[in-house]
Design a protein around this motif. Sequence first.
Motif, PDB file in Angstrom:
ATOM      1  N   UNK A  32      -8.883 -30.593   4.309  1.00 46.21           N
ATOM      2  CA  UNK A  32      -9.678 -29.796   3.375  1.00 46.21           C
ATOM      3  C   UNK A  32      -8.718 -28.907   2.583  1.00 46.21           C
ATOM      4  N   UNK A  33      -8.875 -28.941   1.280  1.00 43.31           N
ATOM      5  CA  UNK A  33      -8.084 -28.083   0.396  1.00 43.31           C
ATOM      6  C   UNK A  33      -8.916 -26.890  -0.017  1.00 43.31           C
ATOM      7  N   UNK A  34      -8.351 -25.699   0.107  1.00 42.80           N
ATOM      8  CA  UNK A  34      -9.054 -24.461  -0.241  1.00 42.80           C
ATOM      9  C   UNK A  34      -8.310 -23.798  -1.390  1.00 42.80           C
ATOM     10  N   UNK A  35      -9.029 -23.499  -2.474  1.00 41.22           N
ATOM     11  CA  UNK A  35      -8.463 -22.842  -3.646  1.00 41.22           C
ATOM     12  C   UNK A  35      -9.286 -21.597  -3.942  1.00 41.22           C
ATOM     13  N   UNK A  36      -8.661 -20.437  -4.030  1.00 37.89           N
ATOM     14  CA  UNK A  36      -9.355 -19.189  -4.322  1.00 37.89           C
ATOM     15  C   UNK A  36      -8.996 -18.692  -5.711  1.00 37.89           C
ATOM     16  N   UNK A  37     -10.003 -18.317  -6.496  1.00 31.67           N
ATOM     17  CA  UNK A  37      -9.825 -17.855  -7.871  1.00 31.67           C
ATOM     18  C   UNK A  37     -10.503 -16.509  -8.077  1.00 31.67           C
TER      19      UNK A  37
END
Length: 95
Positions: A32-37
């Motif tokens: 799972x790839x997690x990207x926070x913006x």
Amino acid sequence: MKIFQFKHPNVVVRTENGSIVLRFTNATGTGVGIYGYLDNGTLVFKKWYGVKGKDSFVLPADINGSVVIRYTYVQGKTVLDRGVFRVEDVVPARG
């Protein structure tokens, strides 16, 4: 005529015991790839995690506030599910 019934892997996002948890239904993924913006689109967090054999994943504690999260649930190089949610809008789990 054959009828196939596919069980599509899916991700449900909930809060449990103060943590944000991604629960995998039909857990067949390997990562799972997690990207926070931030709201202005600035990337503040990006990391991939192995989840092979797991039916849930707890988001790291350093992701907080009004960050927008994008996740990608994969099996090898195949995307099984992806989604977007805001950390402050996650629904608590029932029971």
